[in-house]
Write an enzyme that holds these catalytic residues in place. Sequence first.
Site, PDB file in Angstrom:
ATOM      1  N   ASN A   1       0.840  -1.214   0.000  1.00  0.00           N
ATOM      2  CA  ASN A   1       0.000   0.000   0.000  1.00  0.00           C
ATOM      3  C   ASN A   1       0.865   1.250   0.000  1.00  0.00           C
ATOM      4  OD1 ASN A   1      -3.063  -0.511   0.139  1.00  0.00           O
ATOM      5  ND2 ASN A   1      -2.202  -2.088   1.485  1.00  0.00           N
TER       6      ASN A   1
ATOM      7  N   MET B   1       0.597  -2.741  12.397  1.00  0.00           N
ATOM      8  CA  MET B   1      -0.098  -3.715  13.228  1.00  0.00           C
ATOM      9  C   MET B   1       0.030  -3.402  14.725  1.00  0.00           C
ATOM     10  SD  MET B   1      -1.711  -5.275  11.097  1.00  0.00           S
ATOM     11  CE  MET B   1      -1.985  -6.423   9.769  1.00  0.00           C
TER      12      MET B   1
ATOM     13  N   ASN C   1      -6.972   4.444   8.102  1.00  0.00           N
ATOM     14  CA  ASN C   1      -6.485   3.059   8.064  1.00  0.00           C
ATOM     15  C   ASN C   1      -7.150   2.343   6.900  1.00  0.00           C
ATOM     16  OD1 ASN C   1      -5.231   0.639   9.096  1.00  0.00           O
ATOM     17  ND2 ASN C   1      -7.244   0.022   9.857  1.00  0.00           N
TER      18      ASN C   1
ATOM     19  N   HIS D   1      -8.433  -1.539   5.779  1.00  0.00           N
ATOM     20  CA  HIS D   1      -8.716  -2.852   6.363  1.00  0.00           C
ATOM     21  C   HIS D   1      -9.190  -3.797   5.263  1.00  0.00           C
ATOM     22  CE1 HIS D   1      -9.709  -5.689   9.507  1.00  0.00           C
ATOM     23  NE2 HIS D   1     -10.851  -5.923   8.876  1.00  0.00           N
TER      24      HIS D   1
ATOM     25  N   LEU E   1     -11.226  -0.566  17.908  1.00  0.00           N
ATOM     26  CA  LEU E   1     -10.585  -1.285  16.808  1.00  0.00           C
ATOM     27  C   LEU E   1     -11.455  -1.309  15.540  1.00  0.00           C
ATOM     28  CD1 LEU E   1      -8.238  -3.244  15.937  1.00  0.00           C
ATOM     29  CD2 LEU E   1      -9.751  -5.099  16.657  1.00  0.00           C
ATOM     30  N   ASP E   2     -10.893  -0.858  14.437  1.00  0.00           N
ATOM     31  CA  ASP E   2     -11.549  -0.908  13.119  1.00  0.00           C
ATOM     32  C   ASP E   2     -12.974  -0.357  13.163  1.00  0.00           C
ATOM     33  OD1 ASP E   2      -9.261  -2.084  12.070  1.00  0.00           O
ATOM     34  OD2 ASP E   2      -9.950  -4.103  12.482  1.00  0.00           O
TER      35      ASP E   2
HETATM   36  C1  GAR Z   1      -3.179  -4.725   4.009  1.00  0.00           C
HETATM   37  O1  GAR Z   1      -3.850  -5.729   3.284  1.00  0.00           O
HETATM   38  C2  GAR Z   1      -4.099  -4.087   5.026  1.00  0.00           C
HETATM   39  O2  GAR Z   1      -5.440  -4.102   4.631  1.00  0.00           O
HETATM   40  C3  GAR Z   1      -3.874  -4.959   6.219  1.00  0.00           C
HETATM   41  O3  GAR Z   1      -2.498  -5.223   6.213  1.00  0.00           O
HETATM   42  C4  GAR Z   1      -2.078  -5.335   4.870  1.00  0.00           C
HETATM   43  C5  GAR Z   1      -0.763  -4.623   4.724  1.00  0.00           C
HETATM   44  O4  GAR Z   1      -0.228  -4.892   3.456  1.00  0.00           O
HETATM   45  N1  GAR Z   1      -4.263  -4.303   7.436  1.00  0.00           N
HETATM   46  C6  GAR Z   1      -4.929  -4.881   8.410  1.00  0.00           C
HETATM   47  O5  GAR Z   1      -5.235  -6.061   8.405  1.00  0.00           O
HETATM   48  C7  GAR Z   1      -5.296  -3.964   9.563  1.00  0.00           C
HETATM   49  N2  GAR Z   1      -6.227  -4.592  10.428  1.00  0.00           N
HETATM   50  P1  GAR Z   1       0.957  -4.038   2.873  1.00  0.00           P
HETATM   51  O6  GAR Z   1       2.040  -3.957   3.954  1.00  0.00           O
HETATM   52  O7  GAR Z   1       1.435  -4.820   1.683  1.00  0.00           O
HETATM   53  O8  GAR Z   1       0.437  -2.685   2.520  1.00  0.00           O
END
Ligand code: GAR
Length: 199
Positions: free
Chosen positions: A13, A89, A106, A108, A143-144
């Site tokens: 991302n 995280m 954020n 999700h 959370l979320d």
């Molecule tokens: C993403 O898919 C994001 O949606 C998730 O972590 C990944 C990070 O990917 N986030 C969560 O699950 C938050 N609860 P990346 O490091 O390749 O961007």
Amino acid sequence: MNIAVLCSGNGTNLQAIIDNINKGYIPARIAFVLSDEKKAFALERARKAGIETVILDKKEYKTREDFDKEIVERLKKRDVKLVVLAGFMRLLSPYFIREYRNRIINIHPALLPSFKGSHGVKDALDHGAKVTGVTVHFVDENLDNGPIILQKAVEIRADDTEETLLERLHKEEHKAYPEAIKLFVEGKIKIEGRKVTIR
Ligand code: GAR
């Protein structure tokens, strides 16, 4: 506008955000990329793009709030107006939320409020859901839970594994996050209670 991106992992991302800034779609600059994991590949991506990196080791801070105070201090010093969590995280303390209320977003990998938490993709699959998706939302104390900016739906196929589903979710994330950041930076997002409207 100065933004900061907080990551713990791969940083796909982050990469999508960098690419969209570079091609002029998002009118912002990344003041720094911060990680709580010194081995996060996101840091490599930032360095390659010539962006300052910050690594904070949670073992060096007594409390979550002490850790967050260090982040907030750095954000303020660099005049950061938007904090982008991209696979960061860690739960943010109420202190951090207060200091940057409605200025932390954020992404999700599920259609909130379904499948909150750190296993959104696996949980949707295990539940037998037929549709899931991605959500970009403001971060609040729970959370979320914060106000939803935008969502994109993704169909779950009968033969999907976590890997194949994640691949399609990522494609949507890499469009949705730059889109939401652009809207914020351009001042087009209005929040009233839980409701977000796009001007
Ligand atoms: C993403 O898919 C994001 O949606 C998730 O972590 C990944 C990070 O990917 N986030 C969560 O699950 C938050 N609860 P990346 O490091 O390749 O961007």
